[in-house]
Design an enzyme around this catalytic site. Structure first.
Site, PDB file in Angstrom:
ATOM      1  N   ASN A  32      20.363 -20.651 -32.111  1.00  0.00           N
ATOM      2  CA  ASN A  32      19.332 -21.304 -32.907  1.00  0.00           C
ATOM      3  C   ASN A  32      18.261 -20.276 -33.352  1.00  0.00           C
ATOM      4  O   ASN A  32      17.893 -19.393 -32.587  1.00  0.00           O
ATOM      5  CB  ASN A  32      18.702 -22.387 -32.019  1.00  0.00           C
ATOM      6  N   CYS A  40      25.248 -30.026 -38.046  1.00  0.00           N
ATOM      7  CA  CYS A  40      26.308 -29.166 -37.495  1.00  0.00           C
ATOM      8  C   CYS A  40      27.641 -29.909 -37.474  1.00  0.00           C
ATOM      9  O   CYS A  40      28.698 -29.304 -37.716  1.00  0.00           O
ATOM     10  CB  CYS A  40      25.916 -28.671 -36.109  1.00  0.00           C
ATOM     11  N   CYS A  75      24.371 -31.638 -33.731  1.00  0.00           N
ATOM     12  CA  CYS A  75      23.561 -32.586 -34.510  1.00  0.00           C
ATOM     13  C   CYS A  75      24.373 -33.018 -35.750  1.00  0.00           C
ATOM     14  O   CYS A  75      25.479 -32.516 -35.978  1.00  0.00           O
ATOM     15  CB  CYS A  75      22.248 -31.928 -34.940  1.00  0.00           C
ATOM     16  N   ASP A 124      13.423 -29.716 -33.328  1.00  0.00           N
ATOM     17  CA  ASP A 124      14.743 -29.179 -33.635  1.00  0.00           C
ATOM     18  C   ASP A 124      15.841 -30.228 -33.579  1.00  0.00           C
ATOM     19  O   ASP A 124      16.772 -30.206 -34.370  1.00  0.00           O
ATOM     20  CB  ASP A 124      15.078 -28.037 -32.680  1.00  0.00           C
ATOM     21  N   HIS A 179      21.015 -23.526 -36.854  1.00  0.00           N
ATOM     22  CA  HIS A 179      21.249 -24.025 -35.511  1.00  0.00           C
ATOM     23  C   HIS A 179      22.277 -23.105 -34.849  1.00  0.00           C
ATOM     24  O   HIS A 179      22.850 -22.231 -35.515  1.00  0.00           O
ATOM     25  CB  HIS A 179      21.763 -25.465 -35.572  1.00  0.00           C
ATOM     26  N   GLU A 235      25.275 -23.660 -33.980  1.00  0.00           N
ATOM     27  CA  GLU A 235      26.598 -23.803 -34.589  1.00  0.00           C
ATOM     28  C   GLU A 235      26.638 -23.234 -36.007  1.00  0.00           C
ATOM     29  O   GLU A 235      27.582 -22.520 -36.380  1.00  0.00           O
ATOM     30  CB  GLU A 235      26.990 -25.293 -34.645  1.00  0.00           C
TER      31      GLU A 235
HETATM   32  O1  LIG Z   1      23.391 -29.116 -32.676  1.00  0.00           O
HETATM   33  C1  LIG Z   1      22.274 -28.623 -32.539  1.00  0.00           C
HETATM   34  C2  LIG Z   1      21.125 -29.410 -32.377  1.00  0.00           C
HETATM   35  C3  LIG Z   1      19.932 -28.815 -32.304  1.00  0.00           C
HETATM   36  N1  LIG Z   1      19.849 -27.471 -32.354  1.00  0.00           N
HETATM   37  C4  LIG Z   1      20.946 -26.679 -32.478  1.00  0.00           C
HETATM   38  O2  LIG Z   1      20.853 -25.452 -32.511  1.00  0.00           O
HETATM   39  N2  LIG Z   1      22.132 -27.295 -32.565  1.00  0.00           N
END
Ligand SMILES: O=c1cc[nH]c(=O)[nH]1
Length: 153
Positions: free
Chosen positions: A44, A85, A82, A150, A55, A57
């Protein structure tokens, strides 16, 4: 996926989460493996780059560039993906996702349903160190707002 390969993915993902934490960022990491090898890692960047969309992912998917055949990979994430992602996983037809913490998030079950409906194999491991890192970050008064910003709660 063989047990030792799974362990390589878990370790790489958790190390990315810790790296982000030590940089003062949101401690969510990811890695992408193909044929037993880590081909990309990410974490992240909400704090590090002021990013709303890098994020764990998406950072990892971004690092793959255009050279990785996503149909052959497994994506590991230290938290349940999330909606954004989840969308990226579906968009790039990633067939397998391994999740290290599905405990510290409450509204993401529909994201898992969405993945499964698209035939994405979802493996939930509930890796204690990742759960503990997320739990502390979520609960600590200094970082709670960051976490909520986030995860979109
Ligand atoms: O899937 C997620 C959710 C919040 N933050 C992230 O980095 N990934």
């Amino acid at each position: 996926m063989a047990i030792h390969e799974l362990q390589v993915g878990i370790d790489a993902t958790y190390q990315q989460a810790l790296k982000s934490f030590h940089e003062g960022g949101v401690p969510i990491g990811a890695c992408i493996m193909q044929a037993g090898q880590v081909v990309a890692v990410g974490h992240n960047h909400r704090i590090q780059c002021g990013s709303n969309i890098r994020h764990g992912e998406t950072d990892c998917i971004e690092k793959c560039g255009h050279t990785v055949d996503f149909s052959q990979v497994t994506l590991f994430s230290s938290l349940t993906p999330c909606l954004m992602c989840t969308g990226a996983i579906i968009l790039y037809s990633i067939p397998r996702v391994v999740i290290l913490d599905n405990i510290n998030i409450h509204d993401y079950e529909t994201n898992l349903d969405m993945l499964r409906e698209r035939n994405v194999e979802v493996k939930i491991l509930n890796h204690e160190p990742s759960i503990e890192l997320n739990r502390q970050f979520q609960r600590s008064p200094e970082t709670r707002t960051l976490w909520l910003g986030d995860v979109g709660e």
